[in-house]
Design a protein around this motif. Structure first.
Motif, PDB file in Angstrom:
ATOM      1  N   ASN A  38       0.867  -1.172   0.000  1.00  0.00           N
ATOM      2  CA  ASN A  38       0.000   0.000   0.000  1.00  0.00           C
ATOM      3  C   ASN A  38       0.906   1.226   0.000  1.00  0.00           C
ATOM      4  O   ASN A  38       1.593   1.506   0.990  1.00  0.00           O
ATOM      5  CB  ASN A  38      -0.886   0.011   1.255  1.00  0.00           C
ATOM      6  N   ASN A  39       0.951   1.950  -1.111  1.00  0.00           N
ATOM      7  CA  ASN A  39       1.839   3.109  -1.178  1.00  0.00           C
ATOM      8  C   ASN A  39       1.080   4.433  -1.127  1.00  0.00           C
ATOM      9  O   ASN A  39       1.663   5.501  -1.263  1.00  0.00           O
ATOM     10  CB  ASN A  39       2.716   3.051  -2.433  1.00  0.00           C
ATOM     11  N   SER A  40      -0.240   4.341  -0.937  1.00  0.00           N
ATOM     12  CA  SER A  40      -1.047   5.558  -0.791  1.00  0.00           C
ATOM     13  C   SER A  40      -2.353   5.178  -0.111  1.00  0.00           C
ATOM     14  O   SER A  40      -2.723   4.002  -0.063  1.00  0.00           O
ATOM     15  CB  SER A  40      -1.334   6.180  -2.162  1.00  0.00           C
ATOM     16  N   GLN A  64      -4.180   5.362   6.814  1.00  0.00           N
ATOM     17  CA  GLN A  64      -3.647   4.179   6.145  1.00  0.00           C
ATOM     18  C   GLN A  64      -2.127   4.086   6.327  1.00  0.00           C
ATOM     19  O   GLN A  64      -1.407   5.060   6.115  1.00  0.00           O
ATOM     20  CB  GLN A  64      -3.973   4.247   4.651  1.00  0.00           C
ATOM     21  N   CYS A  66       1.283   3.328   4.949  1.00  0.00           N
ATOM     22  CA  CYS A  66       1.797   3.325   3.578  1.00  0.00           C
ATOM     23  C   CYS A  66       3.296   3.023   3.587  1.00  0.00           C
ATOM     24  O   CYS A  66       4.005   3.329   4.544  1.00  0.00           O
ATOM     25  CB  CYS A  66       1.578   4.683   2.913  1.00  0.00           C
ATOM     26  N   ARG A  68       6.652   3.400   0.860  1.00  0.00           N
ATOM     27  CA  ARG A  68       7.138   3.843  -0.445  1.00  0.00           C
ATOM     28  C   ARG A  68       8.627   3.540  -0.559  1.00  0.00           C
ATOM     29  O   ARG A  68       9.469   4.339  -0.177  1.00  0.00           O
ATOM     30  CB  ARG A  68       6.884   5.328  -0.645  1.00  0.00           C
TER      31      ARG A  68
END
Length: 878
Positions: A38-40, A64, A66, A68
């Motif tokens: 989950n990057n966003s 959330q 996240c 990256r």
């Protein structure tokens, strides 16, 4: 304002404005093949934006987790060097799915920031999309007009496509966005330079905190844009940056999101961290600060990933997690002088700090701690090994520049960090061929990119608006129509077609179970379905052949033989899970699984290797349930809370909806979407074939059922018959084997005695052959011994004096071996190194090896090269 209060006030504000508050999805994605993590904030809602599912509410808010560190969004190398980038971060977000749009989103954002959080309006700037004529996207006049009512026009900035147009990926929903930036500089700094000129210019105290994305378009494969049928809002506010602004800090790391972790690092290392307010710090202190920031940031990412079910490994998402952790270990090793595992001690602080809102870090605390500790110990050993290998590279280097290719080998094969290599080389007075390293790295990346290149066309929609239904729990055949098709071309698999049906009996890969295979049959043709997967709530049927007529009706037929074998293994997995918890304890939790027609694989939390007795007890437990012929009790679409209350087991790291499916065999009850047998009798028999470690505190069992067990027993029977034949069909096979073992032991002892006598005799004759060269006692000789005998002879001769350089060659059973002994005095005085010697001489016998500076061996496969190796040996002392 404490960080916990910042989070709570955000969620309370949007709850009061009609938003449903939902929990964070796991940081590790298991049902989206397009993303590792989950990057966003919007990743868990993609299916709603694409129109493939209906949200439980048209207004949602959440925070959330996240990550990256890979792909398009990769902040890893920035982390630690600045004060506002992170690997893992929280994204506070509010969402509208076809409900409110720009006016409400902008006004609520402004109200929350200025009235609830009370950020001074003069500290805020906003940006609006300036438009892009090349793509026929106009200036966002609507957003500009809304902002004009809230803020002075000189605080509104026009942004280009890079900064103010958000896209999910190369294809999919997208739209203009309106960012909010905060200026937290001092009054003196603001008087000198306008904050407006610093927006989007990487100033550490003029940063974006909130992005309001207005989903209006769909990006097609050819790059063109089309209007979406419904307009959506997708907003994301960086929690850590917001805390910085609200707590009056100029660095995220000075907020209470990070200070408890920093204080623990200070306690462990005895070093001090200086806050961002301290000016003119020394270069040494700056290195310490960077290292501490790296450690406290990275432990959050790694700990939450493990808690959500992703263990460090050498592939895929696991490799990314291992890489993050190793970066933290390396910074601690180099700049904090930590030579023992220590990062694992931060997990308790993290669990205490965030466990109330993210209970998974609390419940998985011990597992996370164990895994990180083991990974630290392992990589510290790798660093020690790498240091030794680097010493060898330096020793072999002619001149002052070390080969970039050699440095890349250390990095790629052994995981030795390149910046640590460069640092050590500088300390030794050597340069690193950085261009050579970068070229080798680029070559690898090019190969990897080429292997993973995928070209995906737009969907060709044949039946608009159809909501696909899965009917595979009740039937393996179904009358179907094709609703959409797209072509996918990849370097790995070639050209494939993905087909979506109006309904399907095909089970898509999920929950550890592989996807169904089978056929689509029409009156004129048969299309083979080679796999079934799920993406953004669509069930995709993969085929190599495009149907000649896509508009006719088909019969979808699942390969029932393969499905039946998979279902037996899946049901056996549930029974084994129950058995493990019953026999080993309720600490056992599933940490991963694979169910296919051939076997089952099950990863679970447990602290020790299972004994033979425990493994037998598990087998007996499962087989007893099979013998009981337990019927499947399946309950569909029951409320999640009710299922858990009734005893159903939910797995950590899995994303469950409000309504779930529960599978029950006797006392075993789990939430599961997979295919199962109707009665445990169908499994026939259960057999464990292996048990071993995956990571610290994680064990893995592989097992078989049904036809595979029959084949397993048949193979054993064949082997037993072959053994009987080889032993000349004795009446008692076991007695015959024991007798053979006893005889072998006696013969081995006799051989060892003979070798010792041979070593003594050789020793006496070889002493006379030793010659002195440049003050070194030298001997290079092939001897008729096995490798163990050569080692004994080398030590016998070595005990005679202090300056012996010895190379012995053997060819026992036509396997060449070189043994090198160097007196310890020569290692120090003459810089002779046995490991380096055998690596060089090993080339002649087409092999290699290593060892310690005073003793090393090398094996090979070219016996004919022995003489050349012995002749070359003298050059080391000449």
């Amino acid at each position: 304002m404490k960080s916990q209060d910042v989070r709570k006030q955000f969620l309370d504000f949007f709850a009061s404005n009609g938003h449903l508050i939902v929990p964070s999805a796991p940081i590790v994605l298991k049902d989206d093949p397009t993303l590792m993590f989950n990057n966003s904030g919007m990743a868990q809602f993609k299916e709603y934006f694409l129109g493939n599912a209906t949200p439980k509410s048209n207004r949602i808010a959440d925070t959330q987790k996240c990550l990256r560190v890979s792909g398009k969004h990769n902040d890893l190398e920035d982390v630690g060097f600045d004060t506002y980038h992170h690997t893992m971060f929280e994204m506070l977000g509010n969402w509208s799915f076809g409900d409110y749009f720009k006016k409400e989103a902008i006004n609520w954002a402004w109200q929350l920031l200025t009235e609830v959080y009370k950020i001074p309006k003069e500290n805020l700037y906003v940006s609006v999309f300036e438009g892009n004529p090349d793509e026929n996207v106009p200036f966002d006049q609507e957003a500009w007009d809304i902002w004009k009512e809230l803020i002075d026009e000189d605080r509104i900035i026009l942004g280009n496509k890079k900064d103010n147009f958000w896209e999910m990926g190369d294809q999919g929903p997208c739209g203009p966005c309106s960012e909010i930036h905060v200026d937290i500089r001092s009054a003196e700094e603001k008087a000198l330079v306008s904050g407006k000129s610093l927006v989007n210019n990487d100033h550490p105290q003029v940063v974006e905190i909130w992005n309001n994305v207005f989903m209006e378009f769909n990006r097609k494969a050819d790059g063109s844009l089309e209007k979406l049928p419904a307009q959506h809002v997708d907003t994301g506010m960086g929690f850590e940056r917001l805390c910085m602004a609200l707590q009056g800090k100029t660095s995220n790391y000075d907020t209470d999101v990070f200070t408890p972790l920093i204080e623990k690092v200070e306690q462990i290392t005895g070093l001090k961290y200086t806050s961002n307010e301290v000016l003119n710090i020394s270069e040494e202190q700056n290195k310490t600060n960077i290292a501490i920031r790296v450690v406290v940031d990275h432990v959050r990412a790694v700990a939450f990933a493990i808690a959500d079910g992703q263990l460090p490994s050498n592939t895929g998402a696991g490799y990314v997690i291992r890489r993050i952790l190793r970066r933290a270990i390396r910074y601690g090793f180099t700049f904090l002088n930590t030579k023992e595992p220590f990062i694992n001690q931060l997990v308790a602080v993290l669990a205490n700090q965030m466990g109330e809102f993210f209970p998974e870090i609390k419940s998985q605390q011990q597992l996370v701690t164990n895994v990180i500790r083991e990974e630290e110990a392992s990589f510290l050993r790798t660093l020690d090994q790498g240091l030794q290998l680097l010493e060898n590279v330096v020793a072999e280097t002619k001149g002052a520049t070390v080969s970039g290719t050699k440095a890349f080998e250390l990095y790629d094969t052994f995981g030795f960090p390149i910046d640590l290599t460069a640092l050590i080389l500088r300390e030794k007075g050597f340069e690193l061929d950085e261009a050579g390293f970068n070229a080798a790295m680029q070559e690898q990346k090019t190969r990897s990119r080429a292997a993973s290149e995928v070209s995906t066309e737009d969907w060709s929609v044949l039946i608009p608006g159809n909501v696909e239904t899965f009917v595979g729990y009740d039937q393996s055949e179904s009358d179907v129509k094709i609703t959409r098709i797209r072509k996918v071309d990849s370097k790995k698999d070639g050209i494939l077609y993905q087909i979506v049906l109006d309904n399907t009996p095909f089970y898509p890969e999920g929950g550890g179970q592989v996807g169904d295979k089978g056929t689509l049959v029409s009156a004129n043709e048969t299309i083979e379905i080679i796999d079934t997967k799920k993406e953004n709530n669509l069930i995709l049927h993969f085929t190599k052949q495009l149907p000649e007529n896509v508009n006719v009706g088909f019969v979808a037929k699942v390969n029932q033989d393969l499905r039946s074998l998979s279902s037996r293994n899946h049901s056996a997995t549930h029974l084994m899970h129950q058995a493990l918890r019953s026999i080993l304890g309720t600490h056992v939790e599933q940490k991963g699984s694979l169910v296919n027609p051939n076997y089952l694989r099950f990863d679970f939390s447990h602290f020790a290797k299972m004994t033979e007795t425990e493994l037998q007890q598990v087998e007996d437990f499962v087989n007893a349930r099979i013998q009981e012929q337990l019927p499947l009790i399946e309950r569909r679409n029951i409320p999640f809370a009710q299922a858990v209350q009734e005893g159903a087991m939910a797995l950590f790291g899995e994303k469950y909806g409000d309504h779930v499916r529960a599978i029950k065999f006797g006392e075993s009850m789990e939430l599961c979407g997979g295919i199962h047998v109707k009665n445990t009798a169908e499994i026939w028999h259960f057999k464990i074939v292996s048990e071993g470690a995956v990571a610290a505190g994680i064990r893995r069992i592989e097992a078989i059922t049904s036809d595979a067990v029959k084949a397993h027993f048949a193979s054993y029977e064949n082997t037993l018959n072959e053994v009987k034949t080889a032993l000349k069909n004795p009446q008692d096979i076991l007695k015959a084997v024991h007798s053979m073992q006893e005889e072998n032991a006696k013969l081995t002892k006799q051989i060892e005695a003979l070798v010792k006598d041979k070593v003594k005799n050789l020793k006496a004759s070889l002493i006379a052959e030793i010659q002195e060269i440049n003050g070194v006692q030298f001997l290079a000789k092939q001897v008729d011994l096995n490798p163990e005998g050569a080692k004994d002879l080398a030590y016998e001769l070595g005990n005679l004096g202090n300056n012996l350089f010895l190379v012995l060659a053997t060819a026992d059973e036509e396997k060449p071996m070189l043994t090198c002994y160097v007196s310890k005095e020569l290692v120090a005085e003459k810089n002779l190194n046995a490991g380096q010697v055998v690596r060089e001489l090993g080339k002649f016998i087409q092999g290699g090896g290593g060892g310690q500076p005073f003793f090393a061996t090398a094996g090979g496969k070219n016996v004919a090269g022995i003489q050349q190796a012995l002749e070359k040996a003298v050059e080391f002392v000449k």
